[in-house]
Motif scaffolding. Structure first.
Motif: not given
Length: 820
Positions: A470-482, A503-512
């Protein structure tokens, strides 16, 4: 890549108990440096409410974590915080997205009044303790008072990449605040290494001051202790090795596992009490205490003190600070921090990110007869990556299961959720575990059973399924997974399809099960994948999900303020629209009626200084915020009249050298244009007269002076704003052009020749003569004379004549001759 400040706060808690990421941070707890201010102590509810009110109403301190407290000699109290949001909440209680963030701050408590301390200026606040390096910052530890200053241990954190978890501990430094003003002094490094973040606690006990710290190592976080003789933290440190004290920081040994990033240690009665958030389990809601007979341990426990309610609402809790000097008799007063892993939730309620306090009775009561330890405890690995623990149960009793990760070096058992035989999860492949069980009835909790051991077999987890982006209007994207069973951490990746990235760029590690990453490029399409991180390793990448990033142009800034400066510039300031934006600043000449705003200036702060402007003219300015989406709406216009202050310094070292009837002047000055002032002392002038034409530079020649007259001269610098102070005066006498060697001789009947020596050859002379024998007055020959001789005729024989030469209003001394 930055997942937002909330991620940094949440991760600081999370990473203490996870193997894949090590994030070293500061911790602290304050204790009894002086006698309690109030024998009755302070209630936990009262302190929680105090900071909630302050965050809602102060307008500057909005919320923070790391809640160390230091009682001051004058009765005030200093509260120290790490990452701090500044500003005020929205009317609905939300934290504004434009709220400023500094990495450390302090709050001074004077009775019920609180005052925020930061660095920088009110318009541009900064961290109270600066590193002077944009790639590094300080998180605060504990502190103590030494004479007329507060010594604060601060951990220097270094960025290692763009991600929210790309940080390492660089050093432990010692900062100071002067009393009573709280002026920040210099920050100096301590020779204590970068393995342990020192400053979790500072405790003076007897002849020594003990400094506790925390070490992140794999799944565990371990406590360490050092000491200095006396109370000066700048003195040489000694480190406890586990058997003795050593001067080598690298020999510091581990005391116990499971501490948080901050924990408290104080002597209560005849035992030392260590209070910490239970960090042997991820996302635990428990706070526990350990006790020992010496500051170095060994520590016994845990004693379960308090279960925070916030995790029931989906938030996380972390850190613990023990405020024993504020505790009421027979109790412990402890603070802890709260945050949320969901960025939207963290911003929607500003009250989440503020300290909470609880108090518990101490020492704990021990019941008489307790239920016996359960028998027949067994533990076996489950093929799905869990442990199956069983024991013999009896009616009327509940049970509590405890676990210890032997391979990771866990020193004490930790209580697990559940009260019946079953499966217990979140294990690490190949690790040796020990399990024990206790029985609980109405009398209390009994002793632990004999342990049952097993080695975990944990396969890699399956890949999560990416649900949506889900992109917002500030250049960020909220990702949801199962959800993935037995997994609490996920690595996110992206690639820019618009640019053809392979190649892929690492975007960090997240909980939840969700995370917000960015900012990313406006208008670019990205593909995102996730990897589950479990006790058996990493999963394969999930199937990608795509989104096109949108960056809406920013709103207009508020009306700028314009301050004229003495150098003719204008200093503009305006409210921040949002962190990380650039700004364009436009100006036009309102006096000239110019409509074109021209080429804008650029600023990456909320201030801009114009070029020098023309004095007395009015100018208009507007400001527009700029992001990847483009330039936003311009601010309201601010109008200001440029003012150039006259020069402030008088010229110095004025020198005057006569050159004939002219005078050459020289002086020292930082300015370009100067006025010259003169008065003719010989003529009796009282006032100075300014020359009509200014002098450029620092030299000038004065002409049209009266020969032989004495003058007094001064110089003053000037600009369009006016003339500055005048220099000290100097005096000079102008040289005379009168001839010398005047002589006269009779040359024949009725004639005489007058001769002289010329000083200058470019002048004409007037000859004056009188018949002294006849008592005649001086008369001037009507014809000027050029040269150095004059022939007199028609003189009366036997009469004495006097001659003199006149130049302007000066006349030579007379000479005489008797005519033949």
């Amino acid at each position: 890549m930055d997942g937002g400040p909330w991620v940094r706060f949440a991760m600081r808690w999370l990473l203490a108990a996870w193997t894949v990421v090590v994030l070293l941070a500061v911790a602290a707890a304050a204790g009894p440096r002086v006698a309690p201010e109030d024998p009755g102590g302070t209630s936990a509810a009262g302190l929680t409410a105090l900071f909630q009110r302050y965050g809602d109403t102060s307008g500057d301190w909005l919320g923070a974590d790391r809640t160390a407290s230091v009682p001051l000699p004058d009765g005030r109290r200093l509260w120290l915080f790490s990452d701090t949001f500044l500003g005020r909440p929205d009317p609905g209680g939300a934290r504004p997205r434009s709220a400023s963030l500094v990495h450390n701050s302090a709050v001074v408590q004077d009775g019920g009044k609180l005052t925020t301390l930061t660095g920088g200026s009110p318009g541009r606040p900064a961290s109270l303790f600066s590193t002077g390096d944009d790639g590094e910052y300080h998180w605060v530890g504990d502190a103590s008072v030494l004479s007329d200053q507060v010594q604060v241990l601060v951990n220097r954190i270094k960025r290692t990449g763009p991600g929210p978890l790309d940080h390492v501990l660089a050093a432990t430094d010692l900062a100071t605040l002067a009393l009573p003003t709280f002026a920040a002094g210099r920050v100096r490094p301590l020779p204590v290494g970068d393995k342990v973040s020192w400053g979790s606690e500072v405790m003076t006990d007897g002849a020594y001051t003990y400094i506790y710290g925390s070490e992140a190592a794999g799944q565990m976080k371990f406590a360490h202790v050092a000491r200095v003789r006396g109370t000066d933290l700048g003195q040489p440190w000694e480190f406890w090795t586990g058997r003795a004290w050593s001067a080598a920081a690298g020999e510091s040994g581990r005391l116990l596992s499971g501490v948080g990033t901050s924990f408290g240690v104080r002597k209560v009665g005849d035992r030392y009490v260590l209070v910490t958030h239970e960090n042997n389990l991820m996302f635990s809601a428990d706070f526990v205490a350990y006790t020992a007979t010496a500051p170095t341990g060994p520590f016994e426990g845990p004693h379960y003190l308090f279960r925070a309610p916030e995790p029931d609402a989906g938030h996380i809790v972390y850190d613990a600070d023990l405020h024993l000097d504020l505790s009421r008799p027979g109790s412990l007063l402890v603070s802890y921090n709260v945050n949320d892993l969901d960025e939207a939730v963290a911003y929607a309620d500003a009250s989440i990110y503020r300290p909470r306090f609880f108090e518990v009775p101490w020492p704990p009561r021990v019941a008489g007869q307790l239920p016996p330890a359960p028998a027949e405890v067994a533990a076996a690995p489950d093929g799905s990556g869990t442990a199956r623990v069983t024991w013999k149960t009896e009616g009327g009793r509940d049970y509590r299961v405890y676990r210890r990760d032997v391979t990771a070096g866990q020193t004490h058992f930790v209580r697990l959720p559940g009260n019946a035989p079953g499966k217990f999860e979140f294990l690490t492949n190949g690790h040796r575990y020990e399990f024990a069980v206790s029985a609980v009835d109405k009398r209390g909790e009994g002793a632990l059973s004999p342990v049952a051991g097993m080695t975990a077999t944990v396969p890699p987890p399956p890949a999560p399924a990416m649900v949506r982006a889900e992109p917002d209007n500030a250049g960020k994207v909220t990702l949801h997974w199962t959800e993935v069973p037995f997994v609490q951490l996920f690595k996110l990746y992206y690639r820019d399809l618009t640019t053809g990235q392979r190649g892929r760029t690492a975007a960090g590690a997240y909980p939840g099960q969700s995370a917000t990453i960015g900012p990313l490029r406006h208008g670019h399409e990205y593909e995102f994948t996730a990897v589950a991180v479990g006790g058996g390793g990493d999963s394969v990448h999930s199937k990608g999900v795509r989104a096109t990033v949108v960056v809406a142009t920013p709103p207009a800034p508020g009306t700028p303020s314009a301050q004229t400066r003495p150098d003719g510039t204008v200093l503009l300031s305006w409210p921040q629209v949002a962190p990380g934006l650039a700004y364009k600043i436009y100006q036009r000449d309102a006096t000239a009626g110019t409509t074109d705003w021209g080429v804008p200036g650029i600023s990456r702060t909320t201030q801009f200084r114009s070029r020098p402007l023309e004095h007395g003219r009015e100018y208009e300015f507007v400001v527009a915020a700029v992001n990847d989406g483009g330039e936003g709406t311009r601010s309201p216009v601010v109008r200001v009249r440029a003012q150039l202050a006259p020069p402030g310094d008088a010229p110095t070292r004025l020198r005057a050298e006569p050159r004939g009837t002219a005078v050459e002047l020289s002086w020292r000055s930082r300015q370009t244009w100067h006025w010259i002032y003169r008065r003719d002392v010989t003529a009796g002038e009282k006032d100075f007269t300014r020359e009509e034409v200014g002098a450029q530079g620092r030299e000038a020649t004065l002409r049209n002076l009266v020969a032989g007259h004495e003058y007094e001269l001064k110089v003053a610098a000037f600009n369009p704003g006016g003339a500055g102070p005048q220099s000290s005066p100097v005096r000079v006498r102008v040289g005379s052009a009168l001839p010398t060697g005047l002589a006269v001789v009779a040359t024949g009947p009725g004639t005489a020749r007058l001769t002289w020596q010329e000083i200058r050859s470019d002048v004409l002379y007037r000859i004056q003569v009188r018949d002294a024998s006849a008592g005649e007055q001086w008369r001037t020959d009507p014809y000027p004379v050029d040269g150095s001789t004059y022939e007199a005729i028609m003189l009366i024989a036997g009469h004495q004549y006097e001659f003199r030469v006149q130049l302007d209003d000066l006349t030579t001394e007379p000479v005489s001759v008797t005519a033949r």
